[in-house]
Design a protein around this motif. Structure first.
Motif, PDB file in Angstrom:
ATOM      1  N   THR A 170      43.912  42.976  61.210  1.00 50.01           N
ATOM      2  CA  THR A 170      45.263  42.454  61.446  1.00 50.01           C
ATOM      3  C   THR A 170      45.277  40.933  61.428  1.00 50.01           C
ATOM      4  N   GLU A 171      44.235  40.312  62.009  1.00 57.85           N
ATOM      5  CA  GLU A 171      44.179  38.852  62.066  1.00 57.85           C
ATOM      6  C   GLU A 171      43.993  38.241  60.684  1.00 57.85           C
ATOM      7  N   VAL A 172      43.059  38.772  59.898  1.00 53.17           N
ATOM      8  CA  VAL A 172      42.814  38.163  58.588  1.00 53.17           C
ATOM      9  C   VAL A 172      43.963  38.442  57.624  1.00 53.17           C
ATOM     10  N   ALA A 173      44.728  39.521  57.870  1.00 47.72           N
ATOM     11  CA  ALA A 173      45.861  39.846  56.995  1.00 47.72           C
ATOM     12  C   ALA A 173      47.133  39.131  57.418  1.00 47.72           C
ATOM     13  N   HIS A 174      47.154  38.541  58.637  1.00 46.62           N
ATOM     14  CA  HIS A 174      48.382  37.939  59.183  1.00 46.62           C
ATOM     15  C   HIS A 174      49.530  38.946  59.103  1.00 46.62           C
ATOM     16  N   ASP A 175      49.222  40.212  59.458  1.00 44.56           N
ATOM     17  CA  ASP A 175      50.196  41.283  59.270  1.00 44.56           C
ATOM     18  C   ASP A 175      49.966  42.330  60.357  1.00 44.56           C
ATOM     19  N   ASN A 176      50.920  42.472  61.270  1.00 42.02           N
ATOM     20  CA  ASN A 176      50.770  43.434  62.355  1.00 42.02           C
ATOM     21  C   ASN A 176      50.810  44.874  61.871  1.00 42.02           C
ATOM     22  N   ASN A 177      51.378  45.112  60.682  1.00 41.31           N
ATOM     23  CA  ASN A 177      51.457  46.464  60.121  1.00 41.31           C
ATOM     24  C   ASN A 177      50.393  46.711  59.056  1.00 41.31           C
ATOM     25  N   ALA A 178      49.351  45.885  59.065  1.00 42.79           N
ATOM     26  CA  ALA A 178      48.355  45.956  57.996  1.00 42.79           C
ATOM     27  C   ALA A 178      47.701  47.330  57.920  1.00 42.79           C
ATOM     28  N   MET A 179      47.272  47.887  59.036  1.00 44.05           N
ATOM     29  CA  MET A 179      46.550  49.162  59.015  1.00 44.05           C
ATOM     30  C   MET A 179      47.440  50.282  58.477  1.00 44.05           C
ATOM     31  N   HIS A 180      48.713  50.295  58.848  1.00 45.26           N
ATOM     32  CA  HIS A 180      49.630  51.318  58.341  1.00 45.26           C
ATOM     33  C   HIS A 180      49.802  51.184  56.830  1.00 45.26           C
ATOM     34  N   SER A 181      49.984  49.965  56.344  1.00 44.80           N
ATOM     35  CA  SER A 181      50.161  49.751  54.905  1.00 44.80           C
ATOM     36  C   SER A 181      48.887  50.089  54.134  1.00 44.80           C
ATOM     37  N   LEU A 182      47.734  49.711  54.687  1.00 49.60           N
ATOM     38  CA  LEU A 182      46.463  49.995  54.019  1.00 49.60           C
ATOM     39  C   LEU A 182      46.207  51.497  53.938  1.00 49.60           C
ATOM     40  N   MET A 183      46.674  52.233  54.920  1.00 48.20           N
ATOM     41  CA  MET A 183      46.450  53.678  54.931  1.00 48.20           C
ATOM     42  C   MET A 183      47.183  54.367  53.781  1.00 48.20           C
ATOM     43  N   HIS A 184      48.305  53.817  53.355  1.00 45.14           N
ATOM     44  CA  HIS A 184      49.140  54.490  52.353  1.00 45.14           C
ATOM     45  C   HIS A 184      49.075  53.853  50.969  1.00 45.14           C
ATOM     46  N   CYS A 185      48.318  52.773  50.806  1.00 41.68           N
ATOM     47  CA  CYS A 185      48.259  52.124  49.489  1.00 41.68           C
ATOM     48  C   CYS A 185      47.173  52.765  48.623  1.00 41.68           C
ATOM     49  N   ASN A 186      47.179  52.417  47.327  1.00 39.13           N
ATOM     50  CA  ASN A 186      46.171  52.911  46.387  1.00 39.13           C
ATOM     51  C   ASN A 186      45.139  51.838  46.048  1.00 39.13           C
ATOM     52  N   LEU A 187      45.595  50.604  45.901  1.00 42.29           N
ATOM     53  CA  LEU A 187      44.711  49.498  45.542  1.00 42.29           C
ATOM     54  C   LEU A 187      44.764  48.422  46.620  1.00 42.29           C
ATOM     55  N   ILE A 188      43.610  47.806  46.901  1.00 44.20           N
ATOM     56  CA  ILE A 188      43.516  46.720  47.876  1.00 44.20           C
ATOM     57  C   ILE A 188      42.948  45.492  47.168  1.00 44.20           C
ATOM     58  N   PHE A 189      43.709  44.414  47.130  1.00 46.51           N
ATOM     59  CA  PHE A 189      43.303  43.190  46.439  1.00 46.51           C
ATOM     60  C   PHE A 189      42.814  42.160  47.454  1.00 46.51           C
ATOM     61  N   ALA A 190      41.735  41.455  47.092  1.00 45.35           N
ATOM     62  CA  ALA A 190      41.188  40.393  47.946  1.00 45.35           C
ATOM     63  C   ALA A 190      40.729  39.240  47.064  1.00 45.35           C
ATOM     64  N   PRO A 191      41.574  38.225  46.838  1.00 44.02           N
ATOM     65  CA  PRO A 191      41.160  37.068  46.026  1.00 44.02           C
ATOM     66  C   PRO A 191      40.056  36.294  46.725  1.00 44.02           C
ATOM     67  N   ALA A 192      39.179  35.689  45.933  1.00 41.01           N
ATOM     68  CA  ALA A 192      38.017  34.977  46.485  1.00 41.01           C
ATOM     69  C   ALA A 192      37.858  33.637  45.787  1.00 41.01           C
ATOM     70  N   LEU A 193      37.509  32.624  46.584  1.00 42.70           N
ATOM     71  CA  LEU A 193      37.187  31.304  46.052  1.00 42.70           C
ATOM     72  C   LEU A 193      35.738  31.015  46.387  1.00 42.70           C
ATOM     73  N   PHE A 194      34.899  30.890  45.353  1.00 47.08           N
ATOM     74  CA  PHE A 194      33.469  30.672  45.560  1.00 47.08           C
ATOM     75  C   PHE A 194      33.015  29.528  44.669  1.00 47.08           C
ATOM     76  N   GLU A 195      32.532  28.449  45.302  1.00 46.66           N
ATOM     77  CA  GLU A 195      32.052  27.268  44.587  1.00 46.66           C
ATOM     78  C   GLU A 195      33.076  26.764  43.574  1.00 46.66           C
ATOM     79  N   GLY A 196      34.351  26.708  44.011  1.00 43.91           N
ATOM     80  CA  GLY A 196      35.413  26.148  43.183  1.00 43.91           C
ATOM     81  C   GLY A 196      35.987  27.083  42.141  1.00 43.91           C
ATOM     82  N   HIS A 197      35.563  28.353  42.123  1.00 50.45           N
ATOM     83  CA  HIS A 197      36.051  29.306  41.107  1.00 50.45           C
ATOM     84  C   HIS A 197      36.736  30.484  41.787  1.00 50.45           C
ATOM     85  N   TRP A 198      37.940  30.828  41.280  1.00 46.59           N
ATOM     86  CA  TRP A 198      38.689  31.972  41.792  1.00 46.59           C
ATOM     87  C   TRP A 198      38.331  33.240  41.012  1.00 46.59           C
ATOM     88  N   PHE A 199      38.142  34.333  41.724  1.00 45.60           N
ATOM     89  CA  PHE A 199      38.054  35.665  41.122  1.00 45.60           C
ATOM     90  C   PHE A 199      38.615  36.638  42.140  1.00 45.60           C
TER      91      PHE A 199
END
Length: 651
Positions: free
Chosen positions: A487-516
């Motif tokens: 909940t804290e990292v998502a800044h979303d109090n309903n995160a667990m409920h939404s995650l339970m019903h979704c199909n895909l979970i996206f997590a952008p990453a910045l590593f050494e100046g490059h986004w993936f």
């Protein structure tokens, strides 16, 4: 704050540590021993008045984000956390909640004998309790003075009496979470002050000195001490210098402590445990670590050397162009380069110069006496041209009123300023604040169109948290994640409920100046890695460790969401999707935004799951995203931006 320039604001504060310094100079051995037995033992070591820098506090107020509880530094947001209070003031961030109430019956209140409780009254009463048998009452009054002028300062009189009853039992003070009480009070003060600029602060100057390099070049760094307020630095800088430092100086996103400090202070060891559960990022320095100032000096030297080489190469290119007969472009000097406004594809007047105004009938005739012909009316502006104008307005480098932090997108608890939008110009790298807003907008738009969230979007914060745990994991420690952590990292109090019903979970990453981007396919139990540089980017040991650690965290998350999964045997398969590659070194963030927008595992474009974008396509996508966010119906700044840009409100 929007209507007033920062130099026009006068800041008041009530952090009057000179009173504590005066009392400290007369403490007896018995009084010192009693105060040292409380959590506030550090105050008796205060030998000099702590000088607050009002220009620095004003700049911090200007940059405070009340929703994310952090400060905007350059293109980033650095959080203000419980751990900062622990480092700054040496107080616990675990324990029972401090009760803020002011009962009529209190032993500490009775010490004032019915007088109004003001700071002068506290000082007067302290003089009456000097005998050794009165040491407990002296300690109560001393701590109440410390509350009033240092820990919980107020600009109003009388002082805050809500904590009087807490001082009745001095031996019980250690069981309370004083760090959280001060954090809550200071966060509320920051939010209130950011709107009215009135309350005083004490931990914020330490935050700025820790995270932003505000030391002058010829000033030597002081040795680290705990708590940090004992290492207080006098800051003699003007508002312009400080504002420039927040935009251009190096930023340290981790709190740093030494192994000796952890070994010596139980309060710090407890705080480290709490930090592992999501409060803040921290690092432990050992004798093998390179001195931070030396590292900064070395990297700055390398940067200046590379910049000089770039200028030399540009001069060589100009000479070659002249040699082969091409028109040369002047080489910008180091100072001029920052003000250049190059025209990129998709900007400027692609369709020729603007149409001149229509000639009126009373205009003078031509030189031969014949009537001057009427020039044709300008063609009506198409929506495409209006959107280009909006994009240019929202990504301009300079403003007529100097409003570098003017907000132009504010929705779903996130906002972007003109400064933040600069990264959406062509050939610019996307910053982290873009992903905070984009993740919310993508999900809210999906709910608006389909009624449900099937594609859950984390921002970069999730992967950043995992990155900051790698040091602990290498040393054999693995912090436990809970639903609260998600909940804290998502800044979303309903995160667990939404995650339970979704199909895909996206997590952008910045590593050494490059986004993936990482994507979890819940149905097929696959962790996809979407990278516009291809799989070879994952060749470093650190990045491989990050991917494997994040895989484990996602496995934990899916087990939280589905209690039928076997935690011991469940595993995700890692797959690297074969995607079209980026054409340069600055568009990776735009590719990731498009992954979050349309990627769904299905090959729709010649056997690939994403289109093969050209650089012109990417510039068009930059413009589309900016216009979409600014024109979004939930953007509270939409009308003002359109009015300021002289565009129709129904665009």
């Amino acid at each position: 704050m929007d209507s007033l320039g920062i130099d026009m604001v006068q800041l008041r504060h009530k952090c009057r540590t000179n009173l504590l310094v005066e009392v400290n100079s007369h403490l007896t051995a018995a009084q010192k021993a009693r105060i040292q037995s409380t959590p506030f033992r550090w105050t008796i070591q205060m030998g000099e008045t702590l000088k607050l820098s009002c220009p620095l506090l004003l700049e911090l107020l200007y940059r405070w984000d009340e929703h994310l509880k952090g400060f905007r530094v350059g293109s980033r947001l650095v959080k203000f956390t419980l751990l900062h209070v622990c480092f700054a003031l040496g107080l616990r961030i675990v324990g029972e909640r401090v009760l803020m109430h002011d009962p009529e019956e209190s032993h500490t209140r009775s010490l004032f004998e019915g007088k109004d409780i003001t700071i002068p009254t506290i000082v007067e009463q302290l003089k009456l309790f000097q005998r050794d048998e009165q040491v407990d009452d002296f300690c109560r009054l001393y701590l109440f003075l410390a509350f009033s002028v240092f820990y919980f300062p107020k600009t109003t009189s009388p002082v805050n009496g809500a904590l009087l009853s807490m001082l009745d039992n001095l031996d019980a003070l250690d069981q309370y979470n004083w760090g959280a009480a001060i954090y809550d009070s200071l966060s509320a003060s920051l939010t209130r002050s950011a709107r009215s600029v009135s309350e005083g602060m004490n931990s914020d100057q330490i935050w700025a000195l820790v995270h932003v390099c505000l030391r002058k070049k010829d000033q030597q760094p002081t040795s680290v001490s705990f708590p940090r307020f004992l290492q207080w630095q006098k800051l003699n800088m003007g508002s312009t210098t400080i504002a420039t430092a927040f935009e251009k100086n190096p930023v340290l996103e981790d709190l740093v402590c030494s192994k000796e400090e952890i070994d010596q202070h139980e309060v710090l060891r407890q705080a480290m445990t709490e930090a592992n559960e999501g409060f803040c990022h921290w690092k432990c320095l050992t004798s093998d670590n390179e001195d931070m100032d030396s590292k900064h000096e070395r990297l700055s030297g390398q940067f200046n050397e590379l910049e000089h080489k770039v200028l030399i190469l540009q001069q060589e290119v100009d000479r070659i162009k002249k040699f082969i007969g091409l028109q040369s472009t002047p080489t910008p000097t180091k100072d001029e380069g920052h003000d250049m406004e190059p025209v990129y594809p998709g900007e400027g007047h692609e369709d020729g110069p603007p149409w001149p105004d229509e000639v009126h009938e009373d205009e003078p005739a031509c030189h031969d006496g014949s009537p001057q012909p009427l020039r044709p009316n300008p063609p009506p502006c198409t929506k495409e041209k209006l959107l280009k104008k909006l994009y240019s307005f929202c990504t301009r480098k300079k403003t007529s009123d100097g409003g570098r932090l003017e907000i132009i997108a504010d929705m779903f608890g996130q906002y972007l300023s003109l400064q933040d939008m600069l990264c959406m110009r062509p050939r610019h790298c996307v910053n982290t604040l873009i992903f905070l807003l984009a993740a919310k907008v993508f999900m809210r738009d999906e709910v608006e169109h389909t009624g449900a969230v099937t594609r859950y979007m984390f921002s970069h914060v999730l992967v950043d948290k995992v990155k900051n745990e790698l040091g602990l994991i290498r040393s054999g420690l693995r912090p436990i994640w809970s639903e609260r952590t998600i909940t804290e990292v998502a800044h979303d109090n309903n995160a667990m409920h939404s995650l339970m019903h979704c199909n895909l979970i996206f997590a952008p990453a910045l590593f050494e100046g490059h986004w993936f981007c990482y994507v979890v396919d819940k149905n097929h139990k696959v962790l996809y890695v979407l990278d516009s540089l291809g799989k070879h980017h994952d060749s470093s040991a650190d990045l491989m460790m990050l991917t494997n650690t994040l895989k484990g965290r996602f496995e934990e998350l899916l087990c939280m969401l589905d209690n039928t999964l076997d935690k011991r045997n469940f595993t995700l398969q890692i797959l690297y999707d074969d995607l079209p590659q980026q054409h340069n070194g600055h568009d990776c963030g735009i590719y990731v935004l498009k992954y979050m927008d349309i990627w769904d595992c299905v090959p729709r474009w010649g056997g690939m799951t994403m289109p093969n974008y050209s650089e012109v396509d990417i510039n068009q996508i930059r413009r589309e995203f900016v216009c979409k966010w600014v024109l979004h119906p939930m953007n509270s700044r939409r009308t003002k931006v359109l009015e300021d840009a002289h565009l129709p409100l129904d665009l």
